[in-house]
Scaffold this active site. Structure first.
Site, PDB file in Angstrom:
ATOM      1  N   ASP A 124     -63.657  43.757 -32.669  1.00  0.00           N
ATOM      2  CA  ASP A 124     -64.418  42.956 -31.709  1.00  0.00           C
ATOM      3  C   ASP A 124     -65.711  42.487 -32.370  1.00  0.00           C
ATOM      4  OD1 ASP A 124     -64.409  42.777 -28.321  1.00  0.00           O
ATOM      5  OD2 ASP A 124     -66.286  42.324 -29.365  1.00  0.00           O
TER       6      ASP A 124
ATOM      7  N   HIS B  48     -55.625  40.630 -23.883  1.00  0.00           N
ATOM      8  CA  HIS B  48     -56.116  41.498 -24.960  1.00  0.00           C
ATOM      9  C   HIS B  48     -56.424  42.871 -24.407  1.00  0.00           C
ATOM     10  CE1 HIS B  48     -59.551  39.319 -23.260  1.00  0.00           C
ATOM     11  NE2 HIS B  48     -60.276  40.395 -23.499  1.00  0.00           N
TER      12      HIS B  48
ATOM     13  N   GLY C 243     -63.586  41.057 -15.058  1.00  0.00           N
ATOM     14  CA  GLY C 243     -64.502  40.866 -16.185  1.00  0.00           C
ATOM     15  C   GLY C 243     -63.876  40.212 -17.393  1.00  0.00           C
TER      16      GLY C 243
ATOM     17  N   HIS D 221     -58.668  46.273 -25.237  1.00  0.00           N
ATOM     18  CA  HIS D 221     -59.769  46.847 -26.001  1.00  0.00           C
ATOM     19  C   HIS D 221     -59.441  48.304 -26.310  1.00  0.00           C
ATOM     20  CE1 HIS D 221     -62.863  43.742 -24.628  1.00  0.00           C
ATOM     21  NE2 HIS D 221     -61.951  43.597 -23.681  1.00  0.00           N
TER      22      HIS D 221
ATOM     23  N   CYS E 181     -57.042  27.824 -27.636  1.00  0.00           N
ATOM     24  CA  CYS E 181     -57.310  29.225 -27.289  1.00  0.00           C
ATOM     25  C   CYS E 181     -57.880  29.968 -28.499  1.00  0.00           C
ATOM     26  CB  CYS E 181     -56.019  29.897 -26.820  1.00  0.00           C
ATOM     27  SG  CYS E 181     -56.168  31.675 -26.651  1.00  0.00           S
TER      28      CYS E 181
ATOM     29  N   HIS F 186     -56.765  35.003 -23.021  1.00  0.00           N
ATOM     30  CA  HIS F 186     -55.568  35.368 -23.797  1.00  0.00           C
ATOM     31  C   HIS F 186     -55.519  36.890 -23.708  1.00  0.00           C
ATOM     32  CE1 HIS F 186     -52.907  34.815 -27.594  1.00  0.00           C
ATOM     33  NE2 HIS F 186     -52.935  36.116 -27.342  1.00  0.00           N
TER      34      HIS F 186
ATOM     35  N   ASN G 215     -59.072  43.755 -19.254  1.00  0.00           N
ATOM     36  CA  ASN G 215     -59.736  43.132 -18.110  1.00  0.00           C
ATOM     37  C   ASN G 215     -58.880  41.968 -17.636  1.00  0.00           C
ATOM     38  OD1 ASN G 215     -61.967  44.867 -18.455  1.00  0.00           O
ATOM     39  ND2 ASN G 215     -62.865  43.495 -19.973  1.00  0.00           N
TER      40      ASN G 215
ATOM     41  N   HIS H 241     -49.067  33.473 -26.504  1.00  0.00           N
ATOM     42  CA  HIS H 241     -50.157  33.195 -25.571  1.00  0.00           C
ATOM     43  C   HIS H 241     -49.765  33.603 -24.157  1.00  0.00           C
ATOM     44  CE1 HIS H 241     -53.792  31.314 -23.992  1.00  0.00           C
ATOM     45  NE2 HIS H 241     -53.028  30.864 -23.012  1.00  0.00           N
TER      46      HIS H 241
END
Ligand code: AMP
Ligand code: ZN
Length: 114
Positions: free
Chosen positions: A30, A100, A93, A102, A4, A98, A87, A46
């Protein structure tokens, strides 16, 4: 998980611009920012997506949002405004499997709610 990408970033096996780390989470820039401020927050554990969050993960999810708030202040977008987005799955999308979140800010964001 061994193959991953974001686990490898959390374990420093792959370089990234880490801006915050504690025992539960990591935040890093990012690699392909879509806003002047674009930070990713991940649990070290994870978890694939929101679909996999269990009751035992509530502390890590709470930590993600309290650190998101701190980083918004640190990066100067708390007052102007920002978005915290996760997402989930194909239609959501999600590209990286894993969990996350944004943080997006530093410009006026279009509404993407449908
Ligand atoms: P998502 O579409 O929600 O799965 O978002 C995945 C995000 O991960 C995208 O915004 C990518 O630009 C970002 N990303 C992919 N690889 C890396 C990397 N090695 N370091 C930092 N961000 C990455
Ligand atoms: Zn992982």
């Amino acid at each position: 998980m061994s193959d991953c990408l974001f686990c490898k970033i959390a374990q420093k096996e792959i370089p990234s611009e880490i801006i915050y780390e504690d025992e539960l989470i990591v935040a890093f820039k990012d690699i392909n920012p879509v806003a002047p401020v674009h930070i990713l927050l991940i649990p070290k554990k994870h978890l694939i997506s929101v679909n996999n969050i269990m009751e035992e993960d509530e502390a890590v999810i709470g930590r993600i949002f309290s650190v998101a708030k701190e980083l918004a202040h640190q990066f100067g977008i708390a007052e102007s405004g920002y978005r915290v987005v996760t997402n989930t799955g194909t239609d959501g999308g999600q590209v990286i499997g894993h969990l996350h979140f944004h943080i997006l800010g530093g410009k006026a964001l279009r509404s993407e709610l449908g």
